[in-house]
Motif scaffolding. Sequence first.
Motif, PDB file in Angstrom:
ATOM      1  N   GLU A 103      18.895 -77.661  45.305  1.00  0.00           N
ATOM      2  CA  GLU A 103      18.328 -76.485  45.963  1.00  0.00           C
ATOM      3  C   GLU A 103      17.945 -76.767  47.412  1.00  0.00           C
ATOM      4  OE1 GLU A 103      15.138 -74.612  43.966  1.00  0.00           O
ATOM      5  OE2 GLU A 103      16.430 -73.677  42.463  1.00  0.00           O
ATOM      6  N   LYS A 110      13.142 -68.667  41.240  1.00  0.00           N
ATOM      7  CA  LYS A 110      13.440 -69.550  42.348  1.00  0.00           C
ATOM      8  C   LYS A 110      12.139 -70.060  42.979  1.00  0.00           C
ATOM      9  CE  LYS A 110      17.949 -69.161  42.231  1.00  0.00           C
ATOM     10  NZ  LYS A 110      18.827 -70.317  41.938  1.00  0.00           N
ATOM     11  N   ILE A 167      12.845 -71.392  48.583  1.00  0.00           N
ATOM     12  CA  ILE A 167      14.110 -70.656  48.625  1.00  0.00           C
ATOM     13  C   ILE A 167      13.862 -69.185  48.928  1.00  0.00           C
ATOM     14  CG2 ILE A 167      16.134 -69.974  47.300  1.00  0.00           C
ATOM     15  CD1 ILE A 167      16.078 -72.915  48.104  1.00  0.00           C
TER      16      ILE A 167
END
Length: 1136
Positions: free
Chosen positions: A249, A285, A289
């Motif tokens: 990520e 998330k 992000i």
Amino acid sequence: MEKVSAASAMDWSIKLEKTLRSKNPVRAVEAILETGRKLEQWSKEPEPAIAVYNLFGLIPEEDKLFSNTILLRLVDAFCFGDRLVKLAVVRVFMSMFKLSQGKNKSECATCFLSKARVHNHLEMLQRVKNVYDKGDNEAKALALVLFGCWRDFASEIAPVRFLILTSMVSSHDLEVRSSLFAAACFCEVADDFALVVLGMLNDMVKFPELMPKTRLAAVRVFAKMGCSHAIANKAFKICMKLMLMSSNEENLVPFLVSLTKLASRSTHLVSELAEVIVPFLGEDKTSHIRAAVLRCLHFLIERGMCFSLVHESETAKFSSLLKQADLSPDMQLKALQVFQKILVYKLCMADASELHQLVDIVGNASHLPIFSGGYLAISILVDIWKQIVRTAEIRSVEVSSTSLPLQLVVLIMDKVTLLGKLCSDPFQVDSELLGEVQDLFNVLLLLVGKNSEMRLLVLEKVRLFLEYIVSLTDSLRKTDGAHDLLLGVISYKGKRGAVVRSELLASIHKFLIVFLENLEADDLGVLSQVYEKVKHITEYVRSCSFFDYHAQMRFTLLLHSPILWGLPLIEIASNNDADGNSGASLVADIFNYGIVSLECSTQLLTERNYWPAYRAGIYAARLGAWVTSALIFDQLKTNVQSATNCFWLKSLTYLSHAEGKFQLLLVPRDSFKLVNWLRSSGYLPELSKDASGEFFHCVALHEAYMNLQSSLGMLGNIIASSEVLCFQTWFLVLKIRVLETVIDLVESLGLLNQDICNKKHVDEKILTGCDSMQQLPRISAQFQKLAKEFDMLGMCFIDIDDSSSSVITNLSLSCSVLAFAAGIVLFLPDFSFHETSVPFTSQTGVCSRLVQDLVGRLWKVDPESCEKLNILVKANELQNCFHLQSRNQVMRVCSKVKMLLSICRDVLAYTHGLQNQSNSLHEKDIMSEITKSYRNLLSQEVMKWMQIPFGIPKYFFNIRPCVGAELFALSSDSSKSTPDTMLVEQGFQLTLDLCLQPRVPLRLTKLYCLLYSKLAYHTPTQHGETKRKQKSYSPWRDEDLVEMSNKLFRHAITKSGKKPEVSGRFDWNKNGVSVVVELEPNERGLGFSSCLLDVSRFPVGSYQIKWLSCCIDQHGSYWNLLPLNGKPVFTVKKAS
């Protein structure tokens, strides 16, 4: 005349060469960086024209020679210098490269590092390539950075391309990252190179052993693949595929940034991107992000891409982001901004039901914690509500039943109260907290608007906030040892508590000023309620012992606001019989508070608080409380030591006396209270005379005229008054001319003669009405000229504030209305018009200009009256030029404008009545009746005009040098031995090179200059010298200024090469020669150009060139620039 960079290039080159030859590396680095700053300034300036070369004595293209020399010397320093020198050179080229980013292709083609301007680019590339071939890894990396900065000419060289591509697969990370920078720069200008790099990036990013910093640099290169849509689409797909394949990520953020920049070039790509990244806003998330996605969406919305996002997501999804507590306040604010933009777009398509749904969504969102946190969030919410209200008004949808506006008022005031509590803590208060209080008050003004039903609620909330601040101060006064010690420390540290209270009180006062200025209410009952609320606030301030007399006086003067003083006061007094005693009590109350302000003034002067007293006098004068300002300035003039300050205060005293005579005419029976107070206190003997006869309007006119003359005379006694008091002198001159013209009107028709001794004179005026009415066209033309001169005054000071500009606009409108009132007889078809009264014009021409001038001022304010005015003039006689109105002259509706509109409507009604009687105009008895009724009308309207509290511009009290421009002119045919002499042979045109140097505080986008000369400007010379005389400019004495301004204004606004139409007495072809020159300003505002002045018909001799310049600023407003230096002089000599 300031030098441009091109004129200094040789000196810069020599200085750089000398410093680089020294053995001190520190001095070499400093010289390189200093040269870089100069080159940055040079790169912002346009390429010099021929006029620049001639004015500075340069050889054409000489600047390019030295600029290339400087660049080559910097490259030599890079080749042979140590590490610090190399870094300094790279830093210089990098800064110049950044200046070229974001420009279009045509602009990039003329940039400082473009191929067209760097003629020795091959030599530069070869020398840096040698450093790459022979240097270490760091030298290679720096050389690659230079190649990237030189992309405009380096991207075409095959060996350089090969170096970059081979460096991308090097084993040294520093070299790889530098090559990626250079590759990204090349990809922006070369499609074929971008295709090769794109294939290499696809493999490079997938390489698992790539260092994180290098991977990040590689992903960033995708954002530069935008030289064509085909390349951008291909890069977008590859980058999207790589992002979805990434399992880490942490790598998503750089991919999101590159994808967003690529998508901003195409709406199709934005929709495709939204489908992928909007689901990332879910709570599954990480906040990191989600924050990155919000930044990307905000980036797209700022570039107008919100319509692509609305179709892909629901508004509720973005509003739900505001509830996510794990998002930082900054990210919640970003979400709110995205939410705002999407809502605005949805409003364009929403029907009535959807509009109410949006109102509910906004109402629910207003309870979220983000809106109790700061000013920006609240201001965005208020802006959303104003957008909804505006859309509802356009579509005739009712949304006023919602309680959202009241919730917003409570929300704002709760936040203000919280900030007030923090400000009471001496260890937390700072300028940011106080500034946020003022910002919130500004948002509250935006929310309330002009015709809101919340005004009484808002005033009540402000009063409660004031009481809260006082209660906090009282709690600190409790007998507590710690508190006593704390208060002692605060008092010892400059009385911070008193400063905070005064700052908060000033914020409240500023809010109330604008609140009353924005208030538009014709209902006297509503005004009475507003008055009572403001009165309660004023009384509360006066009851608090720790508020000084200055604060008490400023709040007391709020009751003298134009919304309460003037037209409402007159209507209350005139309707007293119908409204009972309420109107009389309100009028008496207002005058009682006038006495209170006088008492506060005397207290300030008694305590020797002269500076607060002076500021209070200025504020009183701006509001039109002239009796109060006259008292203050009259007492202050005896307490100053400087002669200049004494003359200034005497001038203000005379001015206040002149206007104070009109103020006391407003409601004479209640004005006796002020007069009696002055008489009993021994102040202002001129204003405290017995008002039984002296305060009648005719006497007041003459006495005011004499006082204004004295005020102007005192200004003239100040040394250098023409330089620093240009606005003040010009303003007083125009005020004197207005009163002079009014007195001329009064004496010509025998108006305002209430005295019995003048009855015989009045009867004679009625009997000779036809002769007296022949003077009206001349008087009307004079009023119209004064209106234009006030317009000129308002357009000649670019740093003037909005409130001062509004005062001048109102004065200009008053002159235009008086011109129409004095000239209504011209609209009678059988009126015997003598052209000698208004030279160079006809009766129809005078009528059309009267109507055109008045309609041009009122067409946005009173369309109904404009339609009636247009009926008076034939359609083919009225020129539609209302679109040529300057932005800084737009009229704002206020009580003074309403009073002038009432005069205009009265005159219009009388004009239509006169036209119905025009068939019998030749009969002497009918003429006598018309003259008598016309005299009565003008008497009433002049008295109304005298009672309008125009006030005085705030700018009047700004003592500063006059803003304007300096013109430097040089004849192209002048010899180098006599550069200050402009010679032309008889029968030839004068070729001029011009430099216009504005002295203004704003950035200018356009510059224009009008040059004008005629035979009357002949000037004697001695021994052939024609140097201009450096003397101060007095615009009020220039008879040609208005006509020159009109011609310049039409040329600048219409931007056409056609000659403007001749108007009035000015014939540009017969009186002389003129030319309008357009100059393109550089970053410092300097403008250069060349022109031809046709003086071929001038006889031998020397002549002055009168000139006037104008500009259009960054906001699109038009301004005149007064000349700050003398008139250029040219000499016509006999042909050889």
